[in-house]
Design a protein around this motif. Structure first.
Motif, short mmCIF file in Angstrom:
data_model
loop_
_atom_site.label_atom_id
_atom_site.label_comp_id
_atom_site.label_asym_id
_atom_site.label_seq_id
_atom_site.Cartn_x
_atom_site.Cartn_y
_atom_site.Cartn_z
N CYS A 50 -2.67 0.55 5.53
CA CYS A 50 -3.20 -0.27 4.45
C CYS A 50 -4.22 0.48 3.59
O CYS A 50 -5.29 -0.04 3.28
CB CYS A 50 -3.80 -1.56 5.02
N VAL A 51 -3.88 1.70 3.20
CA VAL A 51 -4.72 2.46 2.28
C VAL A 51 -3.95 2.75 1.00
O VAL A 51 -2.73 2.77 1.00
CB VAL A 51 -5.24 3.79 2.90
N TYR A 52 -4.66 2.93 -0.09
CA TYR A 52 -4.12 3.21 -1.42
C TYR A 52 -3.26 2.05 -1.92
O TYR A 52 -2.04 2.13 -1.98
CB TYR A 52 -3.33 4.52 -1.45
N ILE A 53 -3.91 0.98 -2.30
CA ILE A 53 -3.21 -0.23 -2.73
C ILE A 53 -2.33 0.02 -3.95
O ILE A 53 -2.75 0.67 -4.91
CB ILE A 53 -4.22 -1.37 -2.98
N LEU A 54 -1.10 -0.46 -3.87
CA LEU A 54 -0.19 -0.42 -5.01
C LEU A 54 -0.41 -1.64 -5.89
O LEU A 54 -0.39 -1.57 -7.11
CB LEU A 54 1.26 -0.39 -4.55
N TYR B 85 0.83 -1.21 0.00
CA TYR B 85 0.00 0.00 0.00
C TYR B 85 0.86 1.25 0.00
O TYR B 85 1.88 1.31 0.69
CB TYR B 85 -0.91 0.02 1.24
N ASP B 86 0.42 2.26 -0.73
CA ASP B 86 1.11 3.53 -0.82
C ASP B 86 1.03 4.32 0.49
O ASP B 86 1.94 5.04 0.85
CB ASP B 86 0.51 4.36 -1.96
N ILE C 131 2.33 -3.00 4.35
CA ILE C 131 2.25 -4.25 3.59
C ILE C 131 1.39 -5.26 4.34
O ILE C 131 1.19 -5.15 5.55
CB ILE C 131 3.65 -4.84 3.31
N LEU C 132 0.91 -6.25 3.59
CA LEU C 132 0.01 -7.26 4.14
C LEU C 132 0.41 -8.62 3.60
O LEU C 132 0.68 -8.75 2.41
CB LEU C 132 -1.41 -6.89 3.72
N HIS C 133 0.45 -9.62 4.46
CA HIS C 133 0.84 -10.99 4.10
C HIS C 133 -0.34 -11.92 4.35
O HIS C 133 -0.71 -12.17 5.47
CB HIS C 133 2.03 -11.38 4.97
#
Length: 152
Positions: free
Chosen positions: A51-55, A46-47, A83-85
């Motif tokens: 966790c907002v504005y997904i890249l 995410y930008d 980031i998210l895993h």
């Protein structure tokens, strides 16, 4: 007159709620919502913090987030702030501040059990460079290949 003062006081306090920054609990709540809605087996970047504005997201790897191939492209390089895993294999996601399939440059990892990092500020790669707005590539690896973890 009392009703007017009471109404003004309530509106004033409500207005303060707009000025108060998001708490870490609220930030974690947003990432938690994103994690629950994420596709199983994928890594997300995410930008923005929280966790907002997904890249982008992928179940694969990408050795250069700045080129025009792979799941992350062009302006995605050096833009991730959270980031998210949501992997299903048990592997860690190793992120790098370098590019190329030699997987050079500093790195750090996020374990499956960590789920997400809502703000990468304050974390560094093994090279000492900042992880926030510094990720240029990633791959899935066994935890034993990680020299450093984001939760440590």
């Amino acid at each position: 007159m009392r009703k007017t003062l009471a109404t003004a006081a309530v509106l004033g306090l409500a207005g303060l709620g707009v000025l108060v920054p998001t708490t870490s609990a609220q930030a974690s709540e947003n990432c938690n919502l994103e994690w629950h809605g994420a596709m199983s087996g994928h890594f997300y970047a995410y930008d923005g913090a929280n966790c907002v504005y997904i890249l982008g997201h992928t179940a694969s790897w990408d050795s250069d987030w700045g080129n025009s191939t792979g799941p992350f492209q062009g302006g995605d390089t050096n833009d991730a702030r959270s980031i998210l895993h949501k992997g299903t294999s048990g592997l860690a996601v190793q992120v790098f501040n370098g590019t190329g399939q030699d997987w050079g440059g500093g790195h750090t990892c996020i374990k499956k059990s960590e789920k997400y990092m809502s703000d990468l500020d304050g974390f560094t790669f093994t090279s000492g460079a900042s992880v926030s707005n510094g990720i240029s590539s990633h791959r899935w690896v066994e935890e034993s290949k990680c020299g450093k973890f984001l939760d440590s």
